[in-house]
Design a protein around this motif. Structure first.
Motif, mmCIF file in Angstrom:
data_model
loop_
_atom_site.group_PDB
_atom_site.id
_atom_site.type_symbol
_atom_site.label_atom_id
_atom_site.label_comp_id
_atom_site.label_asym_id
_atom_site.label_seq_id
_atom_site.Cartn_x
_atom_site.Cartn_y
_atom_site.Cartn_z
ATOM 1 N N ASP A 1 -7.149 -0.044 0.701
ATOM 2 C CA ASP A 1 -7.268 -0.303 -0.734
ATOM 3 C C ASP A 1 -7.319 -1.796 -1.040
ATOM 4 O O ASP A 1 -8.073 -2.228 -1.922
ATOM 5 N N LEU A 2 -6.541 -2.584 -0.334
ATOM 6 C CA LEU A 2 -6.560 -4.030 -0.566
ATOM 7 C C LEU A 2 -7.939 -4.615 -0.283
ATOM 8 O O LEU A 2 -8.447 -5.447 -1.046
ATOM 9 N N LEU A 3 -8.532 -4.179 0.812
ATOM 10 C CA LEU A 3 -9.860 -4.680 1.169
ATOM 11 C C LEU A 3 -10.906 -4.263 0.149
ATOM 12 O O LEU A 3 -11.734 -5.071 -0.280
ATOM 13 N N ARG A 4 -10.883 -2.999 -0.255
ATOM 14 C CA ARG A 4 -11.936 -2.549 -1.163
ATOM 15 C C ARG A 4 -11.772 -3.149 -2.555
ATOM 16 O O ARG A 4 -12.766 -3.475 -3.206
ATOM 17 N N TYR A 5 -10.533 -3.333 -3.012
ATOM 18 C CA TYR A 5 -10.346 -3.956 -4.314
ATOM 19 C C TYR A 5 -10.757 -5.427 -4.288
ATOM 20 O O TYR A 5 -11.386 -5.920 -5.231
ATOM 21 N N ALA A 6 -10.403 -6.114 -3.207
ATOM 22 C CA ALA A 6 -10.801 -7.517 -3.075
ATOM 23 C C ALA A 6 -12.321 -7.633 -3.002
ATOM 24 O O ALA A 6 -12.931 -8.507 -3.641
ATOM 25 N N GLY A 7 -12.944 -6.744 -2.230
ATOM 26 C CA GLY A 7 -14.395 -6.762 -2.120
ATOM 27 C C GLY A 7 -15.076 -6.449 -3.437
ATOM 28 O O GLY A 7 -16.077 -7.087 -3.806
ATOM 29 N N ALA A 8 -14.542 -5.477 -4.177
ATOM 30 C CA ALA A 8 -15.131 -5.107 -5.462
ATOM 31 C C ALA A 8 -15.016 -6.249 -6.478
ATOM 32 O O ALA A 8 -15.977 -6.552 -7.198
ATOM 33 N N LEU A 9 -13.863 -6.894 -6.523
ATOM 34 C CA LEU A 9 -13.681 -8.020 -7.450
ATOM 35 C C LEU A 9 -14.628 -9.163 -7.103
ATOM 36 O O LEU A 9 -15.201 -9.805 -7.991
ATOM 37 N N TYR A 10 -14.794 -9.407 -5.812
ATOM 38 C CA TYR A 10 -15.699 -10.471 -5.380
ATOM 39 C C TYR A 10 -17.143 -10.159 -5.782
ATOM 40 O O TYR A 10 -17.868 -11.017 -6.290
ATOM 41 N N LEU A 11 -17.560 -8.913 -5.590
ATOM 42 C CA LEU A 11 -18.922 -8.515 -5.953
ATOM 43 C C LEU A 11 -19.139 -8.571 -7.469
ATOM 44 O O LEU A 11 -20.226 -8.949 -7.937
ATOM 45 N N ILE A 12 -18.121 -8.195 -8.232
ATOM 46 C CA ILE A 12 -18.234 -8.278 -9.695
ATOM 47 C C ILE A 12 -18.399 -9.727 -10.127
ATOM 48 O O ILE A 12 -19.217 -10.048 -11.003
ATOM 49 N N TRP A 13 -17.645 -10.614 -9.491
ATOM 50 C CA TRP A 13 -17.777 -12.048 -9.804
ATOM 51 C C TRP A 13 -19.177 -12.538 -9.479
ATOM 52 O O TRP A 13 -19.794 -13.280 -10.251
ATOM 53 N N LEU A 14 -19.705 -12.113 -8.314
ATOM 54 C CA LEU A 14 -21.062 -12.501 -7.938
ATOM 55 C C LEU A 14 -22.084 -11.953 -8.917
ATOM 56 O O LEU A 14 -23.072 -12.627 -9.253
ATOM 57 N N ALA A 15 -21.875 -10.723 -9.375
ATOM 58 C CA ALA A 15 -22.800 -10.112 -10.325
ATOM 59 C C ALA A 15 -22.846 -10.896 -11.630
ATOM 60 O O ALA A 15 -23.922 -11.154 -12.184
ATOM 61 N N VAL A 16 -21.674 -11.304 -12.106
ATOM 62 C CA VAL A 16 -21.613 -12.088 -13.344
ATOM 63 C C VAL A 16 -22.322 -13.423 -13.160
ATOM 64 O O VAL A 16 -23.086 -13.871 -14.033
ATOM 65 N N GLN A 17 -22.105 -14.066 -12.000
ATOM 66 C CA GLN A 17 -22.759 -15.344 -11.732
ATOM 67 C C GLN A 17 -24.276 -15.189 -11.662
ATOM 68 O O GLN A 17 -25.019 -16.052 -12.138
ATOM 69 N N ALA A 18 -24.736 -14.093 -11.061
ATOM 70 C CA ALA A 18 -26.178 -13.868 -10.942
ATOM 71 C C ALA A 18 -26.825 -13.692 -12.309
ATOM 72 O O ALA A 18 -27.918 -14.198 -12.569
ATOM 73 N N ILE A 19 -26.137 -12.976 -13.194
ATOM 74 C CA ILE A 19 -26.684 -12.735 -14.525
ATOM 75 C C ILE A 19 -26.672 -14.014 -15.360
ATOM 76 O O ILE A 19 -27.605 -14.285 -16.132
ATOM 77 N N ARG A 20 -25.648 -14.830 -15.171
ATOM 78 C CA ARG A 20 -25.540 -16.065 -15.957
ATOM 79 C C ARG A 20 -26.439 -17.172 -15.444
ATOM 80 O O ARG A 20 -26.772 -18.097 -16.180
ATOM 81 N N SER A 21 -26.858 -17.104 -14.140
ATOM 82 C CA SER A 21 -27.659 -18.178 -13.559
ATOM 83 C C SER A 21 -29.049 -18.193 -14.178
ATOM 84 O O SER A 21 -29.713 -17.157 -14.222
#
Length: 210
Positions: free
Chosen positions: A74-94
């Motif tokens: 669970d720790l790995l998947r939550y960390a991975g999901a949060l990281y991907l969400i951050w990347l998604a936001v950055q991609a949309i804002r770029s």
């Protein structure tokens, strides 16, 4: 060290796995489209590097120790999901899809790092190396750890070649879109949507044995 017949079966199994749609394929395709062939190549290198890390962890028993601790999944998947969400936001804002030319080298380094972390923070990838590689180890030949490392290195090299070809294909699509100003505006949203979908996939994963 590895029997040729076993190696041929291993390579065939690896190819079938590569051809199955998954998070690595989605990551390479989306970054190839958004950043061109170089973006796909950077993603391929990042995935290959992560596979090497997984190989070392699996051969040394670190992966088994992590998998044996119930909260680790669970720790790995939550960390991975949060990281991907951050990347998604950055991609949309770029602004734009390929970035400013002066930042192009930096963006390739970022894609490499993103691809590597995306793979390392995927608990399914961690479990895959525990389950998949040992199937092709011949205990009678000895040097089990060395066999695991050799198999992992072969898998990593094959992944780089396959994902590079995939990235080159999607990069040509990206080049076409870059020449179309109207389509280019939506590339950030496309990349962000793919990353968001990968994050949702991680969040919906169930721990093995549930």
């Amino acid at each position: 060290m590895i029997d040729p017949s076993t190696l041929s079966v291993f390579l065939f199994a690896v190819l079938m796995l590569f051809l199955s749609p998954g998070p690595n394929m989605a990551f390479v395709l989306s970054h190839g489209v958004a950043r061109g062939p170089r973006g796909g190549f950077a993603a391929a290198l990042g995935i290959g590097a992560a596979d090497l890390v997984h190989t070392v962890f699996s051969a040394t028993g670190i992966t088994a120790l992590v998998a044996a601790w119930p909260p680790a999944f669970d720790l790995l998947r939550y960390a991975g999901a949060l990281y991907l969400i951050w990347l998604a936001v950055q991609a949309i804002r770029s602004p734009g899809s390929a970035g400013i030319s002066s930042r192009k080298q930096a963006s390739m380094t970022q894609i490499f790092r993103m691809a590597m972390l995306n793979n390392l923070l995927n608990p399914k990838a961690l479990l895959f190396f525990i389950v998949f590689l040992p199937q092709f180890v011949d205990v009678a030949r000895g040097h089990v750890v060395l066999q695991l490392v050799m198999l992992g290195v072969i898998l990593s090299i094959a992944a780089v070649f396959f994902n590079t070809a995939l990235g080159a294909f999607s990069g040509q699509v990206g080049k076409f879109l870059n020449g179309n100003p109207r389509a280019a505006r939506y590339q950030g949203w496309f990349l962000g949507s793919v990353l968001g979908a990968l994050a949702l996939r991680l969040l919906l994963l169930d721990r093995p044995g549930r």
